[in-house]
Design an enzyme around this catalytic site. Structure first.
Site, PDB file in Angstrom:
ATOM      1  N   ASN A  20     -27.380  12.122  31.120  1.00 26.98           N
ATOM      2  CA  ASN A  20     -26.375  12.711  30.224  1.00 26.98           C
ATOM      3  C   ASN A  20     -26.947  13.878  29.437  1.00 26.98           C
ATOM      4  O   ASN A  20     -26.269  14.871  29.202  1.00 26.98           O
ATOM      5  CB  ASN A  20     -25.844  11.656  29.250  1.00 26.98           C
ATOM      6  N   LYS A  21     -28.204  13.728  29.016  1.00 25.98           N
ATOM      7  CA  LYS A  21     -28.841  14.828  28.291  1.00 25.98           C
ATOM      8  C   LYS A  21     -28.945  16.044  29.199  1.00 25.98           C
ATOM      9  O   LYS A  21     -28.683  17.177  28.786  1.00 25.98           O
ATOM     10  CB  LYS A  21     -30.240  14.403  27.812  1.00 25.98           C
ATOM     11  N   ASP A  61     -36.514  15.817  22.679  1.00 27.21           N
ATOM     12  CA  ASP A  61     -36.539  14.531  21.977  1.00 27.21           C
ATOM     13  C   ASP A  61     -35.474  14.552  20.888  1.00 27.21           C
ATOM     14  O   ASP A  61     -35.362  15.529  20.143  1.00 27.21           O
ATOM     15  CB  ASP A  61     -37.919  14.258  21.369  1.00 27.21           C
ATOM     16  N   GLY A 103     -25.063   7.191  24.367  1.00 25.01           N
ATOM     17  CA  GLY A 103     -25.902   6.861  23.215  1.00 25.01           C
ATOM     18  C   GLY A 103     -25.097   6.554  21.958  1.00 25.01           C
ATOM     19  O   GLY A 103     -24.160   5.744  21.976  1.00 25.01           O
ATOM     20  N   LYS A 107     -18.023  18.827  22.162  1.00 23.86           N
ATOM     21  CA  LYS A 107     -19.292  18.293  21.615  1.00 23.86           C
ATOM     22  C   LYS A 107     -20.401  19.335  21.783  1.00 23.86           C
ATOM     23  O   LYS A 107     -21.191  19.587  20.869  1.00 23.86           O
ATOM     24  CB  LYS A 107     -19.682  16.986  22.325  1.00 23.86           C
TER      25      LYS A 107
HETATM   26  P1  ITT Z   1     -35.710  10.765  27.594  1.00 16.82           P
HETATM   27  O1  ITT Z   1     -36.692  10.388  26.497  1.00 16.82           O
HETATM   28  O2  ITT Z   1     -36.136  10.302  28.950  1.00 16.82           O
HETATM   29  O3  ITT Z   1     -35.324  12.206  27.565  1.00 16.82           O
HETATM   30  P2  ITT Z   1     -33.877   9.150  25.992  1.00 16.82           P
HETATM   31  O4  ITT Z   1     -32.472   8.701  26.216  1.00 16.82           O
HETATM   32  O5  ITT Z   1     -34.887   8.095  25.613  1.00 16.82           O
HETATM   33  O6  ITT Z   1     -34.338   9.953  27.293  1.00 16.82           O
HETATM   34  P3  ITT Z   1     -34.335  10.448  23.417  1.00 16.82           P
HETATM   35  O7  ITT Z   1     -35.558   9.662  23.127  1.00 16.82           O
HETATM   36  O8  ITT Z   1     -34.382  11.909  23.168  1.00 16.82           O
HETATM   37  O9  ITT Z   1     -33.866  10.300  24.937  1.00 16.82           O
HETATM   38  O10 ITT Z   1     -33.067   9.894  22.639  1.00 16.82           O
HETATM   39  C1  ITT Z   1     -33.144   8.972  21.593  1.00 16.82           C
HETATM   40  C2  ITT Z   1     -31.885   8.163  21.575  1.00 16.82           C
HETATM   41  O11 ITT Z   1     -30.830   8.981  21.088  1.00 16.82           O
HETATM   42  C3  ITT Z   1     -31.423   7.637  22.940  1.00 16.82           C
HETATM   43  O12 ITT Z   1     -30.939   6.323  22.781  1.00 16.82           O
HETATM   44  C4  ITT Z   1     -30.300   8.578  23.345  1.00 16.82           C
HETATM   45  O13 ITT Z   1     -29.315   7.918  24.123  1.00 16.82           O
HETATM   46  C5  ITT Z   1     -29.741   8.961  21.983  1.00 16.82           C
HETATM   47  N1  ITT Z   1     -29.163  10.309  22.030  1.00 16.82           N
HETATM   48  C6  ITT Z   1     -29.792  11.463  22.342  1.00 16.82           C
HETATM   49  N2  ITT Z   1     -28.935  12.488  22.328  1.00 16.82           N
HETATM   50  C7  ITT Z   1     -27.736  11.982  21.992  1.00 16.82           C
HETATM   51  C8  ITT Z   1     -26.442  12.523  21.842  1.00 16.82           C
HETATM   52  O14 ITT Z   1     -26.204  13.809  22.059  1.00 16.82           O
HETATM   53  N3  ITT Z   1     -25.451  11.706  21.503  1.00 16.82           N
HETATM   54  C9  ITT Z   1     -25.672  10.395  21.298  1.00 16.82           C
HETATM   55  N4  ITT Z   1     -26.844   9.793  21.440  1.00 16.82           N
HETATM   56  C10 ITT Z   1     -27.879  10.576  21.791  1.00 16.82           C
END
Ligand code: ITT
Length: 197
Positions: free
Chosen positions: A20-21, A74, A150, A172
Site C-alpha cells: 500500500n505504501k 518510515d 494501517g 488522501k
Molecule cells: P515497511 O517497514 O516494510 O516499509 P511497514 O508497514 O512496517 O512497512 P512503517 O514501519 O513505515 O511501514 O509503518 C508503521 C505503521 O504505520 C505500519 O503499521 C503502517 O501500516 C502504518 N502506516 C504507514 N503509513 C500509513 C498511512 O499512510 N496510513 C495509515 N497507516 C500507515
C-alpha cells in the site's frame, strides 16, 4: 540489441514489505514523472526515537546489498496525550494491539490530537538524504472507512470530517504525510538527478 526502454537508467526502487505504501508513493511521484519499482523486502529497523534516523540507516543498509538507487520510507503515528506513542513503534503496535487497542487507550480522552510523520530516505552510491512530511489531525472515536490501510480508519486529518479510510486514494495522497515528504523529494530529485529517469 537493447530497446530504448532497456537503455534508460533504471527507475528508483521502493523498498518496503507494505504494498500500500508503494502504491501511494507511486501515485504521488507519477505527477512528477518519477517511476518507482517495488522491492518487496523488509527494511532493517534500528531502535531510535527518530524516524529520520531509522529511514536513513535502513536506506543505507538496503543500498549496500541491492546497489541500486532506492527509497525507504518510515512512518509513525504520534499521539499527543500518549506522549508521542506509538511513534517509531507504530508497525509493532498496529500488528499487536491494533486499531481497537489504540481506541481503548484513548477511551474517555477528549484531547485526541496526533500527527502522522513520514521520513523518506533516498540512497545511491553518493548520497543518503531524508525528506520529512507531517499531517496533523485527530484520533477518531470509532473505526471508520474501508479505503487505505494501517491506521487510516482512525485518523481524521485537521479540517476534515472523514478519516483517511473514508477518502479515495487521490484525495488522501493530496494531503498525506507521505505526499508532503515525497513532493519535497521529487523537487530535489528532479533538480539534481535527471539522468536516472
Ligand atoms: P515497511 O517497514 O516494510 O516499509 P511497514 O508497514 O512496517 O512497512 P512503517 O514501519 O513505515 O511501514 O509503518 C508503521 C505503521 O504505520 C505500519 O503499521 C503502517 O501500516 C502504518 N502506516 C504507514 N503509513 C500509513 C498511512 O499512510 N496510513 C495509515 N497507516 C500507515
Amino acid at each position: 540489441m537493447l530497446s530504448k526502454e532497456e537503455l534508460k537508467q533504471p527507475s528508483i526502487l521502493f523498498v518496503s514489505k507494505n504494498k500500500n505504501k508503494f502504491i501511494e508513493a507511486s501515485y504521488i511521484l507519477s505527477s512528477f514523472n518519477i517511476k518507482l519499482e517495488w522491492a518487496p523486502y523488509s527494511k532493517l529497523e534500528i531502535q531510535s526515537s527518530s524516524l529520520t534516523d531509522i529511514a536513513s540507516f535502513a536506506a543505507k543498509n538496503a543500498f549496500e546489498s541491492i546497489k541500486k538507487p532506492l527509497i525507504v520510507e518510515d512512518d509513525g503515528l504520534f499521539i499527543k496525550v500518549l506522549k508521542g506513542f506509538p511513534g517509531p513503534f507504530s508497525s509493532y503496535v498496529y500488528s499487536t494491539i491494533g486499531l481497537n487497542g489504540i481506541l481503548k487507550l484513548m477511551e474517555g480522552v477528549d484531547d485526541r490530537e496526533c500527527f502522522f510523520e513520514s521520513a523518506v530516505a533516498f540512497c545511491d552510491q553518493n548520497i543518503n538524504k531524508v525528506f520529512v512530511g507531517r499531517v496533523y489531525g485527530e484520533i477518531s472515536r470509532v473505526i471508520k472507512g474501508s479505503y487505505g490501510f494501517g491506521f487510516d480508519p482512525i485518523f481524521i486529518p485537521k479540517g476534515e470530517n472523514l478519516t483517511f479510510a473514508e477518502m479515495p486514494l487521490n484525495y488522501k495522497c493530496s494531503i498525506s504525510h507521505r505526499a508532503v515528504a515525497l513532493r519535497d523529494f521529487a523537487k530535489w530529485f528532479l533538480k539534481n538527478f535527471k539522468y536516472y529517469l
